[in-house]
Design a protein around this motif. Sequence first.
Motif: not given
Length: 108
Positions: A40-48
């Motif tokens: 499961l891959i979650e990305m928050a913006g381009d920082q996390r």
Amino acid sequence: MLFIIEDKGVVSYMEKRKPILRLIAEAVDAPRELLAGEPLIEMAGDQRLMIENHTGVKVYTGNCIRVGIKGGTVSIEGCGLRIARMQKKQLVIVGTIRNLCLERGIGK
């Protein structure tokens, strides 16, 4: 580990349970990836970036981090990348993420 004997041979109990786990996940409206061991891959913006169910870090530099997952690898490229938290099945990467690539069939 428990094994089940079938006409076709011996099948591990966990292999037999995978379809059941997916059905349970769908019934309770949970991400089936978490129950079946899928990433499961979650990305928050381009920082996390958070990756669950990883199999380990393969490359770790400030510009590139490669993480093993079931059936492949996740490659993260950017600037000032670092691992903010690493647990047995969860990894959090912070920094400026410029490129994210999911490579299936690699790193088995």
